[in-house]
Design a protein around this motif. Sequence first.
Motif, PDB file in Angstrom:
ATOM      1  N   THR A   1       0.863  -1.174   0.000  1.00  0.00           N
ATOM      2  CA  THR A   1       0.000   0.000   0.000  1.00  0.00           C
ATOM      3  C   THR A   1       0.907   1.233   0.000  1.00  0.00           C
ATOM      4  N   SER A   2       0.437   2.344   0.502  1.00  0.00           N
ATOM      5  CA  SER A   2       1.228   3.576   0.411  1.00  0.00           C
ATOM      6  C   SER A   2       0.695   4.614   1.393  1.00  0.00           C
ATOM      7  N   VAL A   3       1.570   5.491   1.794  1.00  0.00           N
ATOM      8  CA  VAL A   3       1.134   6.637   2.616  1.00  0.00           C
ATOM      9  C   VAL A   3       0.036   7.388   1.863  1.00  0.00           C
ATOM     10  N   SER A   4       0.186   7.449   0.542  1.00  0.00           N
ATOM     11  CA  SER A   4      -0.799   8.135  -0.291  1.00  0.00           C
ATOM     12  C   SER A   4      -2.186   7.517  -0.114  1.00  0.00           C
ATOM     13  N   GLY A   5      -2.248   6.195  -0.061  1.00  0.00           N
ATOM     14  CA  GLY A   5      -3.528   5.521   0.120  1.00  0.00           C
ATOM     15  C   GLY A   5      -4.065   5.646   1.533  1.00  0.00           C
ATOM     16  N   MET A   6      -3.173   5.620   2.514  1.00  0.00           N
ATOM     17  CA  MET A   6      -3.616   5.669   3.907  1.00  0.00           C
ATOM     18  C   MET A   6      -4.001   7.092   4.320  1.00  0.00           C
TER      19      MET A   6
ATOM     20  N   GLY B   1      -3.989   9.994   1.789  1.00  0.00           N
ATOM     21  CA  GLY B   1      -4.335  10.881   0.671  1.00  0.00           C
ATOM     22  C   GLY B   1      -3.133  11.703   0.239  1.00  0.00           C
ATOM     23  N   ASN B   2      -3.103  12.070  -1.035  1.00  0.00           N
ATOM     24  CA  ASN B   2      -1.987  12.876  -1.525  1.00  0.00           C
ATOM     25  C   ASN B   2      -2.406  13.671  -2.753  1.00  0.00           C
ATOM     26  N   PHE B   3      -1.973  14.898  -2.824  1.00  0.00           N
ATOM     27  CA  PHE B   3      -2.322  15.787  -3.939  1.00  0.00           C
ATOM     28  C   PHE B   3      -1.894  15.165  -5.269  1.00  0.00           C
ATOM     29  N   GLY B   4      -2.801  15.154  -6.228  1.00  0.00           N
ATOM     30  CA  GLY B   4      -2.463  14.709  -7.588  1.00  0.00           C
ATOM     31  C   GLY B   4      -2.454  13.201  -7.777  1.00  0.00           C
ATOM     32  N   GLN B   5      -2.945  12.462  -6.772  1.00  0.00           N
ATOM     33  CA  GLN B   5      -2.870  10.997  -6.883  1.00  0.00           C
ATOM     34  C   GLN B   5      -4.212  10.315  -6.589  1.00  0.00           C
ATOM     35  N   ALA B   6      -5.300  10.859  -7.130  1.00  0.00           N
ATOM     36  CA  ALA B   6      -6.622  10.273  -6.843  1.00  0.00           C
ATOM     37  C   ALA B   6      -6.679   8.806  -7.261  1.00  0.00           C
ATOM     38  N   ASN B   7      -6.148   8.492  -8.446  1.00  0.00           N
ATOM     39  CA  ASN B   7      -6.190   7.098  -8.927  1.00  0.00           C
ATOM     40  C   ASN B   7      -5.310   6.200  -8.047  1.00  0.00           C
ATOM     41  N   TYR B   8      -4.090   6.648  -7.811  1.00  0.00           N
ATOM     42  CA  TYR B   8      -3.106   5.854  -7.058  1.00  0.00           C
ATOM     43  C   TYR B   8      -3.543   5.695  -5.591  1.00  0.00           C
TER      44      TYR B   8
ATOM     45  N   ALA C   1      -5.557   2.572  -1.164  1.00  0.00           N
ATOM     46  CA  ALA C   1      -6.516   2.422  -0.064  1.00  0.00           C
ATOM     47  C   ALA C   1      -7.336   1.152  -0.281  1.00  0.00           C
ATOM     48  N   GLY C   2      -7.638   0.841  -1.541  1.00  0.00           N
ATOM     49  CA  GLY C   2      -8.337  -0.412  -1.851  1.00  0.00           C
ATOM     50  C   GLY C   2      -7.513  -1.615  -1.440  1.00  0.00           C
TER      51      GLY C   2
END
Length: 283
Positions: A155-160, A162-169, A174-175
């Motif tokens: 997974t990723s910090v982005s998924g846990m 949220g991160n600017f510019g990464q809605a898909n990722y 998070a999935g």
Amino acid sequence: MGLLDDKVAIVTGAGGGLGRAEALLLASEGAKVLVNDVGGARDGKADGDGADPGMAAKVVEEIRAAGGTAETNTDSVANPEGAKAIIDAAVAAFGRVDILVNNAGILRDKTLRKMTEPMWDAVVAVHLKGTFLCTQYAAQRMIEQGDGGRIVNTTSVSGMMGNFGQANYAAAKAGIYGLTRTAAIELQKYRITVNALAPIAKTRMTEDLPMFQGMDTMTPEHVAPATLFMASDLCGDRTGHVLAASGSRMYAFRVVETRGKFKDDNQAWTAEEIAEHWDAIIK
Ligand code: NAI
């Protein structure tokens, strides 16, 4: 004696970056490793900058040069035929599957307003669908073998967070968190643990981020021991965890449910009351 003697491991997307470091470490602990990678560019395109169909084979050469055992596979995780072929390739080469590291990934960043449907679909297909498909085929094989197993998702910090510019990722990652939690529950009775890694490391995926400029202490080699831990019997029966690794920092992500607040007499809340009691509800 290695931590993974007699084990067979699959590492997807292991032609470079984190996957390469994970494959090398698992092999150095005695695992026979199927090194999978389609050899695409950072955005997943076969003809993009950095694409190299031979990248998985090079990692296999590195493992063999160090005295380990490995085979190459170049199928894609992102469709059922490819995912099945990856698991089948490990069984054909080594007779079984004990460990699956779902690491393959691509990036197609854009802000929400500018993101196109193909950008969304490509990223969700590799990360979320690829993790689902490989997990399903590998778990089936592990259940048939009857000896348990270890699955490590990425997974990723982005998924846990949220991160600017990464809605898909972020949505895909998070999935993967939700998938990890559910697979952990469903596969527990077969002694298959399912945990997730939330890494931060300088790779081709992240090297242009400002935080990595001049930074050489956040390497894939700092992260790989977290994967080894979750892939080995040191992990015990721990399952459904998100272990985060970033340089010398080892930590974890957890979803928090607040205690909340009850209304008297089982009455329904009004929106105005929610506004009034907001602090107590989220505390
Ligand atoms: P990377 O781009 O070096 O590695 C990803 C690999 O996956 C590439 O070698 C690529 O060819 C392969 N791949 C792409 N699509 C594939 C497919 N359909 N089938 C098989 N292989 C495929 O990037 P990195 O940084 O090593 O990323 C590894 C994983 O770690 C990814 O899931 C990424 O999202 C995740 N991650 C990385 C972070 C970092 O700081 N580097 C932060 C958070 C998560």
